[in-house]
Write a protein that holds these residues in place. Sequence first.
Motif, mmCIF file in Angstrom:
data_model
loop_
_atom_site.group_PDB
_atom_site.id
_atom_site.type_symbol
_atom_site.label_atom_id
_atom_site.label_comp_id
_atom_site.label_asym_id
_atom_site.label_seq_id
_atom_site.Cartn_x
_atom_site.Cartn_y
_atom_site.Cartn_z
ATOM 1 N N TRP A 1 31.676 56.551 43.601
ATOM 2 C CA TRP A 1 30.536 56.292 44.553
ATOM 3 C C TRP A 1 29.610 55.336 43.669
ATOM 4 O O TRP A 1 28.784 54.632 44.264
ATOM 5 C CB TRP A 1 29.755 57.674 45.021
ATOM 6 N N ARG A 2 29.081 55.807 42.443
ATOM 7 C CA ARG A 2 28.103 55.066 41.581
ATOM 8 C C ARG A 2 28.426 53.653 41.708
ATOM 9 O O ARG A 2 27.563 52.923 41.940
ATOM 10 C CB ARG A 2 27.806 55.874 40.324
ATOM 11 N N ASP A 3 29.720 53.294 41.267
ATOM 12 C CA ASP A 3 30.069 51.961 41.278
ATOM 13 C C ASP A 3 30.113 51.314 42.409
ATOM 14 O O ASP A 3 29.596 49.944 42.550
ATOM 15 C CB ASP A 3 31.535 52.083 40.641
ATOM 16 N N MET B 1 22.912 53.245 37.549
ATOM 17 C CA MET B 1 23.540 54.281 37.852
ATOM 18 C C MET B 1 25.277 54.220 37.921
ATOM 19 O O MET B 1 25.894 54.974 37.675
ATOM 20 C CB MET B 1 23.273 54.885 38.908
ATOM 21 N N GLY B 2 25.642 53.129 38.130
ATOM 22 C CA GLY B 2 26.962 52.604 38.452
ATOM 23 C C GLY B 2 27.412 51.316 37.688
ATOM 24 O O GLY B 2 26.577 50.770 37.229
ATOM 25 N N GLN B 3 28.623 51.268 37.657
ATOM 26 C CA GLN B 3 28.989 50.010 36.613
ATOM 27 C C GLN B 3 28.572 50.172 35.250
ATOM 28 O O GLN B 3 27.947 49.041 34.918
ATOM 29 C CB GLN B 3 28.928 48.670 37.384
ATOM 30 N N ARG B 4 28.460 51.279 34.688
ATOM 31 C CA ARG B 4 27.851 51.696 33.520
ATOM 32 C C ARG B 4 28.072 50.685 32.421
ATOM 33 O O ARG B 4 27.116 50.472 31.432
ATOM 34 C CB ARG B 4 27.726 52.990 33.493
ATOM 35 N N THR B 5 29.325 50.398 32.286
ATOM 36 C CA THR B 5 29.896 49.734 31.145
ATOM 37 C C THR B 5 29.872 48.090 31.228
ATOM 38 O O THR B 5 30.566 47.349 30.415
ATOM 39 C CB THR B 5 31.271 50.249 30.664
ATOM 40 N N ALA C 1 33.994 50.905 50.648
ATOM 41 C CA ALA C 1 33.632 51.326 49.524
ATOM 42 C C ALA C 1 32.838 52.486 49.433
ATOM 43 O O ALA C 1 33.097 53.513 48.750
ATOM 44 C CB ALA C 1 33.621 50.171 48.354
ATOM 45 N N VAL C 2 31.641 52.344 49.924
ATOM 46 C CA VAL C 2 30.662 53.401 49.956
ATOM 47 C C VAL C 2 31.195 54.355 50.774
ATOM 48 O O VAL C 2 30.850 55.762 50.250
ATOM 49 C CB VAL C 2 29.125 52.692 50.494
ATOM 50 N N GLU C 3 31.632 54.558 52.024
ATOM 51 C CA GLU C 3 32.101 55.323 52.896
ATOM 52 C C GLU C 3 33.132 56.229 52.058
ATOM 53 O O GLU C 3 33.106 57.454 52.115
ATOM 54 C CB GLU C 3 32.532 55.185 53.973
ATOM 55 N N HIS D 1 27.494 48.180 43.055
ATOM 56 C CA HIS D 1 28.055 46.823 43.128
ATOM 57 C C HIS D 1 27.652 46.384 44.669
ATOM 58 O O HIS D 1 27.533 45.013 44.846
ATOM 59 C CB HIS D 1 29.506 46.720 43.209
ATOM 60 N N THR D 2 27.777 47.071 45.836
ATOM 61 C CA THR D 2 27.628 46.713 47.160
ATOM 62 C C THR D 2 26.307 46.204 47.436
ATOM 63 O O THR D 2 25.552 45.832 48.348
ATOM 64 C CB THR D 2 28.030 47.782 48.183
#
Length: 394
Positions: free
Chosen positions: A359-361, A195-199, A333-335, A365-366
């Motif tokens: 948020w998705r990234d 869902m995140g860091q899609r590329t 990052a998440v907050e 990543h976390t």
Amino acid sequence: MTAHVIADDAEALAVAAELAEEFRAGASLRDAERRLPRQELDRLSASGLLAVTVPAGHGGADVRTETLAEIFRLLGSADGSIAQIPQSHFVYVNVIRRQGTPEQRKFFFAELLAGRRLGNAQSEAGTKHVQDIRTRLRRRPDGSYLLSGVKHYCTGALFAHWIPVLARAEDDTLHAAYVPRDAPGVRVVDDWDGMGQRTTASGTVHLTDVAVPADRVLPHHLTFQGPQLHGAFAQLLHAAIDAGIAADALAEAAAFVRTKSRPWFESGVESAADDPLLIQRFGELGLRVRSAEALLREAARTVDAARDDLTDDSAAAASIAVAAAKVVAAQAAVEVSSALFEVAGTRAALRSLNLHRHWRDARTHTLHDPTRWKVQHIGRYVIDGTRPPRHGLL
């Protein structure tokens, strides 16, 4: 392929800042359309940034770890996917520095200075845990190897010139085999659907009886037999990416509130930016980002100090400092990327604005290396000075 050769830390930071602004412009569209950043990675290669840790004796800038962490923070603040792609590149450059023979160093450092990129083929799916590596190197009579296995979450492999592969030899020791991306028997599949860091194209690498010369295999197991910074270095770059994502999310939230948000009617102010409750929340979020950045800098300096005088104690101090930076950066990052919607309001949730990419990234990543275990090691270190383990993930 040719690339510029960066001279020193100052030039490296200047180039990173310039590229970050360039990459920022198209980050949202690349994410929304899952447009892979091939041109951007070519720019990164040509800029010379991917060779900044090559030792001076081989023609590189050999920048400090603090400089490299800031490079990743800058890239992370522009595009959370582009920043993630070269993380393993620099980790496996470090493996060459530490475990490579003089001939291997000479060859690969020349490749890096020419702009070649390293990917990664580390993790495997369906095994007992992350260190259960089942990919195998089988020795042939002529001293070369055959490499077979399947790797997942192979960030950077699709764009790489060389793919470092973690594999076990017949005696079960861990090695890193550096395999050309286009070698017979190598198949890279772009099946990443996170869902995140899609590329990042963090897909699957299939290895079927890949012939690997002996001089392309490094004894990675030796990395962990003495004081080492392998894990601290790798985790520091992850922390830098998180800190960058947090900073960009905060900047986008502030810009949105200044220019697009409406004030809540009970606030009695004309602009949302003058709402005292929003100001308070931005102050709290700013503290989260500043804390993450400060711990990142401290951790990087601790790694540099340990690199200059590597002992069991200095390596442990570096690992603990990086663990602290990673925990706080991940939390920030998440907050912050979540609070963006809280402070900006309903309109910020529009899919067309794609603000949720932060948020998705961050959330994707976390998930690297659970922070709860880092807190455990920090706690033991604080109580009685117990050094953290040398497994390379701290």
